[in-house]
Enzyme design. Structure first.
Site, short mmCIF file in Angstrom:
data_model
loop_
_atom_site.label_atom_id
_atom_site.label_comp_id
_atom_site.label_asym_id
_atom_site.label_seq_id
_atom_site.Cartn_x
_atom_site.Cartn_y
_atom_site.Cartn_z
N ASN A 11 0.86 -1.19 0.00
CA ASN A 11 0.00 0.00 0.00
C ASN A 11 0.89 1.23 0.00
OD1 ASN A 11 -1.95 1.95 0.37
ND2 ASN A 11 -2.13 1.58 2.58
N LYS A 13 0.01 4.26 -0.17
CA LYS A 13 -0.62 5.47 0.39
C LYS A 13 -0.44 6.62 -0.59
CE LYS A 13 0.66 3.59 4.85
NZ LYS A 13 0.06 3.60 6.16
N HIS A 97 -9.50 1.19 4.56
CA HIS A 97 -8.24 1.35 5.28
C HIS A 97 -8.47 2.28 6.47
CE1 HIS A 97 -4.13 2.47 6.23
NE2 HIS A 97 -3.75 1.39 5.56
N GLU A 99 -6.83 4.62 7.63
CA GLU A 99 -6.58 6.05 7.35
C GLU A 99 -7.79 6.68 6.67
OE1 GLU A 99 -2.84 5.51 5.35
OE2 GLU A 99 -1.92 4.91 7.26
N GLU A 169 -5.72 -5.29 10.33
CA GLU A 169 -4.69 -4.28 10.56
C GLU A 169 -4.95 -3.56 11.88
OE1 GLU A 169 -2.59 -2.99 6.78
OE2 GLU A 169 -4.35 -1.73 6.92
N GLY A 175 2.12 1.97 10.64
CA GLY A 175 3.05 3.08 10.52
C GLY A 175 3.76 3.44 11.81
N SER A 214 3.18 -2.50 10.20
CA SER A 214 4.62 -2.52 10.43
C SER A 214 5.29 -3.84 10.03
CB SER A 214 4.94 -2.17 11.89
OG SER A 214 4.50 -0.85 12.17
C1 PEP Z 1 -0.86 0.03 5.79
O1 PEP Z 1 -0.73 1.12 5.25
O2 PEP Z 1 -1.85 -0.66 5.56
C2 PEP Z 1 0.18 -0.42 6.71
C3 PEP Z 1 0.05 -1.59 7.28
O3 PEP Z 1 1.25 0.43 6.91
P1 PEP Z 1 2.65 0.03 7.61
O4 PEP Z 1 3.11 -1.26 6.99
O5 PEP Z 1 3.56 1.17 7.27
O6 PEP Z 1 2.39 -0.11 9.07
#
Ligand code: PEP
Length: 253
Positions: A11, A13, A97, A99, A169, A175, A214
């Site tokens: 992803n 973003k 997501h 976000e 998630e 992040g 992460s």
């Molecule tokens: C994501 O954007 O779905 C995500 C899991 O980000 P990260 O891997 O940076 O934690």
């Protein structure tokens, strides 16, 4: 061993111009040439979609969008429809997501419409679910997951449930560098699978459930080694082609 093919989805973003995206895919494709038994997708900004579809054509990399509206067309300024995505050649779309839920007011009610609309348009949806740190601390994780999975899949017919990929998630891990432990990931992903099983047992066996939060080359193998974890949704670590390729390689073990 599970019959489900793992999926590693990056992803991006709101990162990468078209030129940067081109450089990335040219770097990534040779790194994946010997990879087998794993599906790979990159979820890119709208402005990169057409270039990535063209550059990834014929390769193992699928191109996904990061959001869409549920209607095929209409007076929805700033939105993009499922039909428009499939017309560009996009194969899937990330929906819900955290976000988008937190920053743009994405609701479970809207997702109940978006997930079946994606399937209708021939797109593979990845429905994201997960709890905040506060919800985990308050033993509220299962309630949150139950509501998000139930609502997101509410209008998907039983026979199409397994076509949806679900990404667990935990928001506290996105992040932050604070990855869930392998046990936490397995426990939550197994719970999500059981929720799908409440709808349809066969679908529960076929549905792919990813872990996201992460994921890095150093922790990928352990997370992906869990019985119910069928892949990963990777944010930050997907922005670097070599890093992402190492995570894909971890899924083949
Ligand atoms: C994501 O954007 O779905 C995500 C899991 O980000 P990260 O891997 O940076 O934690």
């Amino acid at each position: 061993m599970s019959a489900r093919t793992p999926l590693i989805a990056g992803n991006w973003k709101m990162y990468k111009t078209e030129a940067q995206a081109e450089d990335y895919i040219q770097a990534l494709l040779p790194l994946l040439s010997s990879v087998d038994g794993v599906e790979v997708a990159i979820c890119v900004p709208f402005t990169d979609l057409r270039a990535m579809v063209d550059s990834a054509r014929g390769s193992r990399v699928e191109v996904y969008a990061q959001n869409m509206h549920q209607e095929p067309e209409g007076a929805f300024t700033g939105e993009v429809s499922p039909v428009m995505l499939s017309d560009v050649g996009v194969q899937g779309v990330v929906l819900g997501h955290s976000e988008r839920r937190a920053c743009f007011g994405e609701t479970d009610k809207a997702l109940a419409l978006k997930v079946p609309a994606a399937l209708e348009a021939g797109l593979r949806p990845i429905l994201c679910v997960g709890e905040t740190e506060e919800e985990r601390d308050n033993d509220d994780t299962e309630r949150k997951l139950r509501q998000q999975v139930r609502d997101g899949l509410a209008r998907v017919p039983d026979e199409r449930l397994a076509e949806v990929t679900i990404a667990y998630e935990p928001i506290w891990a996105i992040g932050t560098g604070r990855v869930a432990s392998a046990e936490q990931a397995q426990e939550a992903v197994a719970f999500v699978r059981a929720l799908v099983g409440d709808r349809d047992q066969r679908a529960a066996e076929g549905v792919r459930i990813l872990y996201g939060g992460s994921v890095k080359p150093e922790n990928a193998a352990e997370l992906l080694g869990q019985a119910d974890v069928d892949g990963a949704l990777v944010g930050g670590a997907s922005l670097d082609a070599e890093c992402f390729a190492q995570i894909v390689a971890a899924a083949t073990r």
